[in-house]
Write a protein that holds these residues in place. Sequence first.
Motif, PDB file in Angstrom:
ATOM      1  N   HIS A  10      -3.547  -1.832   5.793  1.00 26.85           N
ATOM      2  CA  HIS A  10      -4.017  -2.092   4.431  1.00 26.85           C
ATOM      3  C   HIS A  10      -3.137  -3.133   3.727  1.00 26.85           C
ATOM      4  O   HIS A  10      -3.646  -4.052   3.092  1.00 26.85           O
ATOM      5  N   ASP A  40       0.837  -1.203   0.000  1.00 20.96           N
ATOM      6  CA  ASP A  40       0.000   0.000   0.000  1.00 20.96           C
ATOM      7  C   ASP A  40       0.868   1.249   0.000  1.00 20.96           C
ATOM      8  O   ASP A  40       2.017   1.216   0.459  1.00 20.96           O
ATOM      9  N   HIS A  50       0.268   5.723   0.464  1.00 23.63           N
ATOM     10  CA  HIS A  50      -0.609   6.884   0.637  1.00 23.63           C
ATOM     11  C   HIS A  50       0.216   8.154   0.615  1.00 23.63           C
ATOM     12  O   HIS A  50       1.371   8.157   1.045  1.00 23.63           O
TER      13      HIS A  50
HETATM   14 ZN    ZN Z   1      -4.473   2.282   2.041  1.00 20.96          ZN
END
Ligand code: ZN
Length: 186
Positions: A70, A15, A17
């Motif tokens: 995540h 993941d 971000h």
């Molecule tokens: Zn995420």
Amino acid sequence: RALLYNGIRIGQGYDIHQIRVSTDNDSTLSEDKYNGEENKGQCFKMLTMGGVKITGISVLSHSDGDVVYHALVDAILGALGSYDLGTLFPDRDEKYRDKSSSSFLRYARLLLYKSGYSIGNIDINVIAEVPKISPIRRDIVRNVSTTLRITESQISLKGKTHEKLDAVGEKRAIECFANVLLVPQN
Ligand code: ZN
Ligand code: CDP
């Protein structure tokens, strides 16, 4: 979906971000000061990593933007040959706005248990200039251990910088890789 191969199974999750690091003068900003900026249903909010709140860094996300959870959920789902996180919990769905990602992890635990599996071990790699993982490692490991109901010795968590290169190196993003081994319940 029934698993055709029900021996030991491996899973990988990833993941990323966007983040924003506050300057020293506004590092004491309250949580709602991060909010406001909307971007396709996503907004900046205080960073949560492995269930640990990090002051002074905000994350762009629809849910709480927890890259550790995540990546870990996707690793478990991958090992089970199930759907991925984004398919199960779509960004577009209002239900998941600001949702605590520990609920996704609890869902993954339920799914692996129902499929007749338990966790062998987990190896997590966070790629980030900030925050430093060493000071928060114990807290994150404890959170993962509690949520998945496994021992801390089954969990490894490492932090690594991106050597100032690209978005992660420029403190504009954080990444996480997670690997999990599932073993059939005896
Ligand atoms: Zn995420
Ligand atoms: O020295 P090397 O290039 O392998 O690693 P680095 O990216 O320069 O990071 C040095 C050390 O800082 C790592 O081995 C971690 O122990 C720690 N670190 C951390 O705790 N949290 C991060 N987000 C990045 C690095």
